[in-house]
Design a protein around this motif. Structure first.
Motif, short mmCIF file in Angstrom:
data_model
loop_
_atom_site.label_atom_id
_atom_site.label_comp_id
_atom_site.label_asym_id
_atom_site.label_seq_id
_atom_site.Cartn_x
_atom_site.Cartn_y
_atom_site.Cartn_z
N PRO A 101 82.44 14.75 -52.65
CA PRO A 101 82.66 14.83 -54.09
C PRO A 101 81.64 13.80 -54.62
O PRO A 101 81.00 13.05 -54.01
CB PRO A 101 84.08 14.30 -54.21
CG PRO A 101 84.30 13.38 -52.97
CD PRO A 101 83.72 14.23 -51.81
N VAL A 102 81.47 14.01 -55.83
CA VAL A 102 80.55 13.15 -56.55
C VAL A 102 81.11 11.78 -56.86
O VAL A 102 82.38 11.51 -56.58
CB VAL A 102 80.18 13.70 -58.13
CG1 VAL A 102 79.48 12.94 -58.80
CG2 VAL A 102 79.44 14.95 -58.13
N GLU A 103 80.33 10.79 -56.83
CA GLU A 103 80.85 9.39 -57.00
C GLU A 103 82.12 9.29 -57.75
O GLU A 103 82.21 9.91 -58.96
CB GLU A 103 79.62 8.66 -57.47
CG GLU A 103 80.18 6.98 -57.59
CD GLU A 103 80.12 6.37 -56.24
OE1 GLU A 103 78.96 6.81 -55.65
OE2 GLU A 103 80.97 5.69 -55.91
N GLY A 104 83.13 8.79 -57.12
CA GLY A 104 84.57 8.33 -58.24
C GLY A 104 85.43 9.67 -57.99
O GLY A 104 86.36 9.47 -58.57
N THR A 114 79.41 18.81 -56.08
CA THR A 114 79.09 18.06 -54.67
C THR A 114 78.04 16.81 -54.95
O THR A 114 77.05 17.04 -55.70
CB THR A 114 78.38 19.22 -53.72
OG1 THR A 114 79.35 20.25 -53.60
CG2 THR A 114 78.15 18.60 -52.52
N ARG A 115 78.27 15.93 -54.18
CA ARG A 115 77.23 14.84 -54.25
C ARG A 115 75.89 15.16 -53.75
O ARG A 115 75.89 15.79 -52.71
CB ARG A 115 77.74 13.48 -53.55
CG ARG A 115 76.87 12.36 -53.46
CD ARG A 115 77.08 11.34 -52.58
NE ARG A 115 78.48 10.78 -52.80
CZ ARG A 115 78.44 9.61 -53.45
NH1 ARG A 115 77.42 8.91 -53.85
NH2 ARG A 115 79.58 9.21 -53.95
N GLY A 116 74.79 14.77 -54.70
CA GLY A 116 73.41 14.99 -54.16
C GLY A 116 72.83 13.88 -53.28
O GLY A 116 73.77 13.04 -52.77
N SER A 168 81.82 16.70 -61.98
CA SER A 168 81.31 15.42 -61.45
C SER A 168 82.14 14.39 -61.94
O SER A 168 81.81 13.05 -61.85
CB SER A 168 79.81 15.03 -62.01
OG SER A 168 78.85 16.19 -61.76
N GLY A 169 83.07 14.29 -62.67
CA GLY A 169 84.06 13.44 -63.16
C GLY A 169 83.26 12.58 -64.03
O GLY A 169 83.23 11.18 -64.37
N ALA A 170 82.28 13.19 -64.87
CA ALA A 170 81.17 12.18 -65.52
C ALA A 170 81.62 11.94 -67.14
O ALA A 170 81.10 11.09 -67.68
CB ALA A 170 79.94 12.96 -65.54
#
Lengths: 655, 319, 485, 140
Positions: free
Chosen positions: B262-265, B241-243, A633-635
């Motif tokens: 993709p997830v944010e960013g 994967t973005r929710g 998630s690049g978190a």
């Protein structure tokens, strides 16, 4: 911030080291043209005071908020320039270094190529620094208490040093009494002074010390936290004897009708089902061995309870969990003695009079199974004794390493035998004599004058099959005498096996518990063999004594004191610095997928069950970035090595 | 307040986005109240001339679905960009190329050969291929030029917003339309969805220990109903994967395949999915690791199911 | 030579383009129906794990994804040599029936219907779903929306998603129905049956009671004598999910009946340089160009074709309507293209009835819905009836089940040749020298293809996306003589 | 002008970067084509970095870390092994030659090894030619 970036770039000639190959002028001009670059200069020696001052001045005069120095390796001078920035009021993490010497001017003679590459490295640094952010080095207070695991000579020495310095120590020992192996010894080489004479006072000193909380018959079950702030869960196993009530009178042990082999005497004698390992045990409080106690086995007996006047026996006692908070941990879990029965041709377990070193040690001890007499199984004195070195050591089949103490204790044994059985023949079968310690070589010399026969050679087998009259009823030691290069057969009455020291059978679990590594031989791994011999990869956790590798008492004590000193240093500083370039998880992005949870070698990542997100404990994090690269998630941000910064660097390096 | 002018257009897409727009059901009427649909080929006989006649920026918002597969779609995208104040990439195709983007594993020639010559049922001895221009007795017939590589809308024109999904779930569509109707649009560039986090955040399956010893194909096992599919060895893209979709696929016992992008960013969804998965392979032995990763027969199709044209490499290199 | 371009044709899935050439006399010289794009699913399916194809190929078309999903899933059963448990098959057909209800509803009310409800010449602004709702009233309008939503809900419950479901696996399905869910499905099924009846009544009132329309339907302009193809069950009754492919000749006599695996013996595809769409024909008759009749391999699929190719419907109400249609239009087979609208509504009713039957099947809530395949995969073919016609998926894999070859003959494309002919015939009949070419007239030409419910997203698995061009008429010197607005 | 490949090398701070330093300090000549990027651990190298390098104009990528067992962070390089193994499968599917991406272990004392790796890599990639671009549009 970024859009207002004001970058200063400084190209170092390093005399001719760089300027000789790289056209530093051209590179400086190139840098001047890069976005956000306010000033680009080249100079003879950037690391010199004038060089550093140039940077400081420009920071102040030109209001630079980013600095790039292109010179040598950051390994060499990153710190220097960061300091310079800091002195000028710029956060050191807003500095970036381009290595145009080791990685550029020194690796090629092609001036054009070198200059091109230098430009690339500079543009990479400039693009990278653009995204860099100020970081603060945090300091956390240190808990002044210490946890010491293992109550042998190592643990005891360290405990006393720290306690005497006025700090709290929790000393955890899994056996009913502290003392470890040293308590089993009779004499110590090379001085041959009586082990218990030097050791017993230490035991009682520990027992009575106001700063030492002794936890025997206890084991550490869980460790969390980080240097300065560890938490440890310790399980105190039920003794079934109330420590506060027990006076140590020993009546229970007399009255107990049930026996078991004595661990302390290496199985040569029996102890009761309720027992203390040895007479001077500390604490002098017995434990009930439930595997041999009739009450626990059959539900009857309770003799001990009947005869205990102070009513200290408590069959209902339960294991107890205590949690302690400490700032540092010293692991001193010691060693196991190699079991020679696996080398069947040495006959241990098959022939009565083949004994291990520790068994012989006990035999020599006045309070041991034979009250200090050296006797064969039949009660007679041996006329001849063979001592076989390197049993399990220096042997590809078992342990390749040298156990370091066997040569010396073997010599000690020959002396003890000579002392107790005047005319006995004594044979030493050795590979090489290793007498490296202070006074050791002299001890060896002395012994060789005492009429001990040294045979250089590895023993092939020990057998009772007699070939000649004189071998009848004897143990025949068959060996190759490598000096005479001949197979020789030596008939003796007793054989002592100088068994190796090996890592504890549970060393792996312990390593995981304290998050430390082990070397190939199974012993715990020090952080650096020379520069950090008692530290580990986990800050605040130290290893001392034989759990780190075989060693003799002097070295063990030296290590213990060293570790104590390291711990006291941490305590006296009062706080520890926490790495600033750590990983951090953005809770707004973390979905709690748990990909990262098991990746951290320092267990710095935990899962918040309530918020269902993962967390990085920045105090534990060493900033390797493994979790950052794994996060789908690049978190997770790897501070000072963010994806943004590295991507920019990649673009820069390819211009 | 004057009614909004909205255009709904499709380029290289499957029509699923139109159905998804119809999925908002009675909310369609709300939309009809607030906006005039000035252009919607699927349902209305409004012809191009009307659109062309509109002044630049006279359309308030264009919901553009579909990727750019040929010359005319590119032309169309540029034209609508001119006419519209706000350009919204609606759905996975416009956003990241989607499944038709897997064509980037091949090139034009290979696709033509398969479609018009090799296919078993094709009867084409003369190897006739469709031509961008062709003479028939009555005159010239033209066809748009089929590009070698599928492009996303953002690789073609400036895009203001993205609505993710293949197709976007009803609630996602409405989130965007509502913001549009009420003039409460987020900052430019926003990917409009209920969640910035990965699908796992919305997935009810229990997550415990991520350690993978073997990777299974979805027909090889019947997964435990309660437990994370990835932990059971199924290639679930939910982690990367973005929710906002509500994790419908894992709840239907099938792994997420990644359609919300993709997830944010995150740059390059596939690379992140790949990295995460590889990181939790339960082995340090190179041979065993190789065996485990070789159990994934189609890395590109698994990690970039929807996002190949939007990935860093965009597609395969054809010799 | 003059040219009229209709681009794009509207109210369909996907994009198509019509070129009409007029000779100097003003007579129609020829027409061309072009499909402007290609996606190449057959190519990029290569290298994909076979079990992913139900989800990958359904992206061919988002309007009928369930059709591709099912054909693909059945191909996988065949590929992995696995026979799904009977509850799984029933669940598949249940989902598929619900899909038919939504899809036929969509076409009649949103795509095809407006021509009749509003009239061919009605203003563009009204000749669409909104106009239809305005005319038939919110009640029916509401029913249309409700029916679509409800049946999509069934797809959602089983397939996880209403569009592009994740349902089919080799050997079964991913999810079943519990007692609670099935009750809901039963209710939806009952409502749908009512809606099916209502829709036939609407057709009766608006179309059949209108002489102009009936004349139009039976007029030669909209009539072709071709072969017809459709899937039938063991009783030769219409079946959407499974069975054998039956082909009848223009006289309605059975010409062929074959199992999916034999499709290559019966169907081939012709290629023209001016369209990305291919033109399937009956191999055993041969490609004779864009002509009808017994000697031409051109055949038709979709609702009317299915009814023509079958002996009847498997449910009572639908059978009744089936008989009424043939008696009204003078017996089987019916060659009038516009009658497809009627046939479609009969199928809508059948789908609803079938949905109800399946939802009441005792087995339908069984949890035995998957069998794990064990055989080595090699080759598989799956055929279903998509709303727009017979749909064939054919895969060849390596021993790991990775696709080596994929061939797809997609529903709509089967009609490509017929559509081209229908347009040609309508144009020739409607455009006459001196007669003004109005937008309405051109729409009547479009009405010649609309009954086919074209899904050009499907045809050649292409993507919509041809720019809309105005309809312009040029003279032979290429001078613009008329521009339509 | 002959083709000079650009190689991006990701070096771990503790072993490989120091190994590279050593090569320089010992004045061993190494290929100037190699453009180093320092990371704390090879385990920080995201597959996306490798793809980014190719996309940004690299013709080859080197990932260098501590020898297995010697990782400064104990196991970071094992994660790298796993990622590169899977990444290589992806790249081969994308028609990208295996030789364009190399994972190697270089310890702080292996300056010579660093040098020979950089030369080998440069020559291998030189043979392969420039990394092909794919930018869409009609001429792909």
């Amino acid at each position: 911030m970024e859009d207002k970036a004001r970058i200063g770039v400084y190209i170092c000639h390093c005399g001719s080291n760089i300027a000789g190959t790289v056209d530093t002028k051209e590179v400086a001009e190139f840098a001047q043209g890069l976005p956000s670059v306010v000033i680009a200069k080249d100079y003879m020696y950037m690391c010199s005071d004038p060089g550093q001052n140039m940077i400081k001045e420009d920071i102040k005069q030109l209001g630079l908020n980013r600095v790039v120095v292109a010179s040598c390796s950051p390994i060499l001078h990153e710190h220097t320039f960061r300091q310079a920035c800091q002195d000028a009021g710029l956060n050191p993490y807003l500095f970036e270094m381009a290595n145009i010497r080791e990685h550029c001017s020194w690796v090629t003679e092609d001036q054009e190529a070198a200059t091109e590459k230098a430009k690339a490295l500079v543009s990479a640094a400039v693009r990278r620094v653009f995204y860099q952010e100020p970081l603060e080095v945090r300091e956390v207070p240190v808990n002044p208490s210490t946890l010491i695991v293992g109550g042998g000579i190592a643990g005891i020495q360290a405990a006393l040093e720290i306690a005497n310095a006025g700090h709290k120590v929790y000393l955890v020992e899994r056996e009913p009494s502290i003392g470890g192996h040293m308590a089993q010894f009779d004499k110590t080489f090379p001085t041959l002074d009586c082990a218990s004479c030097i050791f017993t006072p230490l035991l009682s000193a520990v027992g009575q010390h106001p700063n030492i909380e002794l936890m025997t018959y206890s084991e550490v079950e869980e460790v969390s936290g980080y240097i300065g702030n560890f938490k440890a869960k310790i399980r105190k196993k039920a003794r079934y004897v109330d420590e506060d009530k027990c006076t140590g009178c020993g009546t229970c042990m007399e009255k107990c009708p049930w026996k078991a082999a004595s661990e302390f005497d290496e199985g040569l004698t029996q102890r009761k089902a309720i027992y203390t390992p040895f007479a001077q045990a500390v604490p002098n409080v017995p434990v009930i061995d439930t595997e041999h106690c009739a009450y626990f086995l059959k539900g009857t007996c309770r003799a001990c309870e009947k005869f205990c006047e102070v009513k200290a026996i408590d069959f209902e006692q339960q294991d107890e969990e205590v949690e302690v908070e400490v700032g540092a941990v010293i692991v001193a879990t010691g060693y196991d003695s190699f079991d020679p029965s696996v080398i069947s041709h040495y006959g241990y377990g098959r022939y009565d009079n083949v004994v291990t070193a520790l068994q012989f040690e006990r035999m020599c001890n006045a309070s041991g199974p034979t009250q200090g007499k050296i006797l064969l199984k039949d009660g007679s004195e041996p006329r001849s004794v063979a001592i076989i070195h390197c049993v399990g050591s220096r042997d590809k089949n078992y342990h390749e390493y040298c156990s370091r103490v066997c040569c010396m204790y073997s010599l000690k044994y020959s002396h003890l035998i000579r002392e107790k059985v005047e005319d006995a023949e004594i044979y030493q079968f050795y590979i090489d004599m290793r007498c490296f310690g202070k006074g050791y070589e002299e001890f060896y010399e002395r012994l060789s004058e005492e009429g001990v026969i040294f045979i250089r050679g590895k023993v092939g087998e020990v057998t009772n099959r007699a070939l000649t009259e004189e071998e009848q009823g004897k143990l025949v030691v068959v060996a190759e005498d490598s000096l005479m290069s001949a197979i020789i057969r030596v008939p003796v009455d007793m054989v002592i096996l100088s068994t190796a020291l090996e890592a504890r059978s549970d060393a792996e679990a312990v390593a995981r518990l304290f998050n430390i590594s082990r070397s190939a031989d199974g012993f715990f791994l020090e952080r650096h063999p020379k520069l950090a011999p008692v530290a580990t990869t986990t800050e605040g956790v130290f290893v001392v004594g034989c759990c780190q590798g075989p060693k003799d008492i002097p070295d063990t004590v030296a290590q213990a004191s060293a570790a104590a000193a390291r711990v006291l240093a941490v305590i006296s500083k009062g706080e520890v610095e926490i790495e600033a370039a750590t990983a951090a998880i953005d809770e707004e992005l973390c979905s709690g997928c748990k990909i990262c949870n098991l990746l951290c070698p320092y267990s710095a990542i935990s899962f918040d069950e309530e918020k269902e997100v993962s967390r990085v404990n920045e105090a534990l994090c060493k900033g390797c970035g493994v979790c950052v690269a794994a996060c789908p998630s690049g978190a997770i941000t790897g501070k000072h090595f963010t994806t943004e910064q590295i991507m920019a660097e990649i673009e820069g390096v390819l211009v | 307040m004057a009614k909004l002018k909205v255009a709904l257009y499709w380029a290289a897409s499957c029509g699923g986005c139109e159905i998804a727009q119809l999925q908002i059901g009675d909310k369609l009427l709300k939309l009809a109240e607030a906006a005039d649909i000035v252009f919607w080929p699927v349902a209305i006989d409004v012809k191009y001339k009307d659109v062309e006649a509109m002044p630049d920026k006279s359309i308030d918002a264009c919901l553009f679905n579909g990727a750019i597969r040929n010359s005319e779609q590119e032309h169309m995208a540029k034209m609508l960009r001119e006419k519209s104040k706000i350009m919204i990439a609606y759905g996975s195709c416009a956003y990241e190329g989607c499944i038709p983007g897997l064509a980037n594993l091949f090139n034009r020639q290979m696709i033509f050969d398969r479609a018009y010559i090799e296919t078993e049922s094709t009867d084409n001895k003369d190897k006739i291929l469709p031509q961008t221009s062709c003479q028939v007795p009555e005159g010239e017939l033209t066809l748009p030029e089929f590009y070698d590589t599928v492009k996303t809308l953002r690789q073609t024109v400036d895009v203001d917003y993205v609505v993710p999904g293949c197709p976007p779930e009803e609630k996602t569509t409405w989130l965007a339309l509502e913001a549009l109707i009420e003039g409460k649009l987020p900052p430019k560039g926003t990917v409009i969805s209920h969640s910035a986090k990965s699908v796992c955040d919305e997935c009810p399956r229990k997550r415990d220990v991520k350690k993978i010893k073997k990777i299974y194909r979805n027909y090889e096992i019947i997964p435990e109903p309660e437990i994370c599919l990835l932990e059971q060895g199924l290639l679930c893209a939910g982690i990367a994967t973005r929710g906002g979709c509500g994790a419908p696929c894992p709840q239907a016992n099938m792994p997420c395949t990644g359609c919300y992008g993709p997830v944010e960013g995150v740059i390059d969804q596939g690379a992140h999915f790949l990295s995460a998965l590889a990181s939790v392979i339960d082995s340090n032995d190179p041979e065993e690791i190789k065996r485990i990763v070789d159990d994934i027969p189609d890395p590109a199709g698994s990690f970039y199911r929807y996002s190949l044209p939007d990935s860093l490499l965009r597609g395969a290199r054809i010799k | 030579m003059r040219r009229i371009t209709i681009d794009p044709i509207t109210r369909l899935e996907g994009h198509g383009k019509i070129e009409i050439f007029l000779d100097d006399a003003g007579e129609v010289a020829n027409t061309y129906f072009q499909v402007p794009e290609l996606r190449g699913f057959e190519k990029f399916s290569e290298g994909r794990p076979a079990e992913e194809l139900p989800q990958i190929t359904q992206r061919i078309c988002g309007v009928c994804p369930e059709a591709h999903h099912m054909a693909s899933t059945k191909a996988l059963d065949n590929l992995f040599h696995i026979d799904p448990p009977s509850p799984a098959k029933k669940l598949r057909e249940l989902l598929y029936s619900a899909f038919y209800v939504t899809d036929h509803t969509t076409h009649f009310y949103i795509l095809g219907g407006p021509d009749f409800v509003m009239g061919p010449d009605a203003p563009v602004a009204e000749r669409n779903i909104l106009g239809v709702i305005a005319k038939v009233g919110l009640e029916l309008g509401g029913a249309v929306i409700k029916t679509r939503m409800q049946n999509h809900h069934i797809i959602h419950v089983l397939g996880g998603r209403a569009v592009h479901p994740v349902f089919g696996l080799p050997g079964g399905v991913s999810k079943g129905l519990n007692e609670e869910e099935i009750k809901e499905v039963q209710q939806i099924a009952r409502d749908s049956v009512e809606f099916g009846k209502l829709s036939l009544k609407v057709f009766d009132d608006i179309v059949l009671k209108n002489k102009e329309y009936v004349d139009m339907i039976v007029s030669d302009a909209y009539t072709h004598r071709t072969y017809y193809m459709g899937l039938v069950d063991e009783n030769n009754q219409v079946n959407f999910y499974d069975g054998k492919v039956r082909v009848v000749d223009p006289d309605g006599k059975e010409f062929a009946k074959y199992a999916p695996k034999e499709y290559l013996d019966h169907v081939a595809e012709h290629v023209e340089p001016w369209s990305y769409a291919k033109f399937p024909f009956l191999k055993n008759v041969g490609w004779k160009g864009f002509v009808d009749g017994k000697d031409s391999g051109v055949f038709r699929v979709a609702p009317l074709a299915r009814l023509n190719a079958a002996d009847g419907m498997a449910t009572p109400l639908a059978q009744e309507a089936y008989e009424k249609m043939y008696s009204t239009l003078g017996g089987k087979p019916v060659h009038h293209t516009l009658a497809m609208h009627w046939a479609r509504l009969i199928e809508l009713l059948y789908a609803a009835e079938r949905l109800l039957e399946l939802s009441q099947d005792p087995e339908i809530t069984s949890t035995n819905i998957r069998t794990i395949p064990t055989a080595v995969p090699d080759e598989g073919i799956g055929i279903v009836e998509a709303p727009r016609g017979t749909l064939t998926h054919h895969y060849v894999t390596d021993e790991r089940g990775v696709i080596k070859k994929a061939n797809l003959i997609v529903a709509t494309v089967n009609n490509a040749a017929a559509v081209n002919m229908s347009i040609n015939k309508a144009a020739k009949a409607l455009i006459k020298p001196g007669k003004e070419i109005t937008e309405g007239l051109l729409n009547r030409i479009e009405m010649a293809w609309r009954p086919y419910d074209l899904c050009l997203a499907c045809a050649t698995h292409n993507l919509p996306g041809h720019p809309l061009l105005p309809i312009e008429v040029y003279d032979s010197k290429g001078k613009l003589i008329k521009r339509f607005s | 002008m002959s083709f000079e490949p650009k190689i991006v090398a990701f070096l771990c701070n503790w072993c490989s970067y120091r190994g590279a330093d050593l090569a320089g300090t010992s004045r061993m000549k190494s290929a100037p084509n190699v453009r180093p990027i320092r990371v704390m651990c090879s385990g920080r190298v995201e597959p996306a970095f490798v793809l980014k390098a190719f996309e940004a104009g690299a013709d080859g990528v080197l990932v260098l870390g501590c020898h297995p067992g010697d990782c400064h962070y104990s196991e970071g390089n094992y994660k790298t092994i796993r990622r590169i193994a899977l990444l290589k499968n992806l790249l081969s599917q994308l028609g990208i030659e295996d030789e364009r991406l190399r994972l190697e272990w270089v310890s702080a004392s292996e300056g010579g090894r660093f040098v020979s790796i950089t030369y080998e890599m440069t020559e291998q990639v030189r043979k392969l030619g420039p990394f092909p671009r794919r930018n869409g549009g009609s001429n792909g």
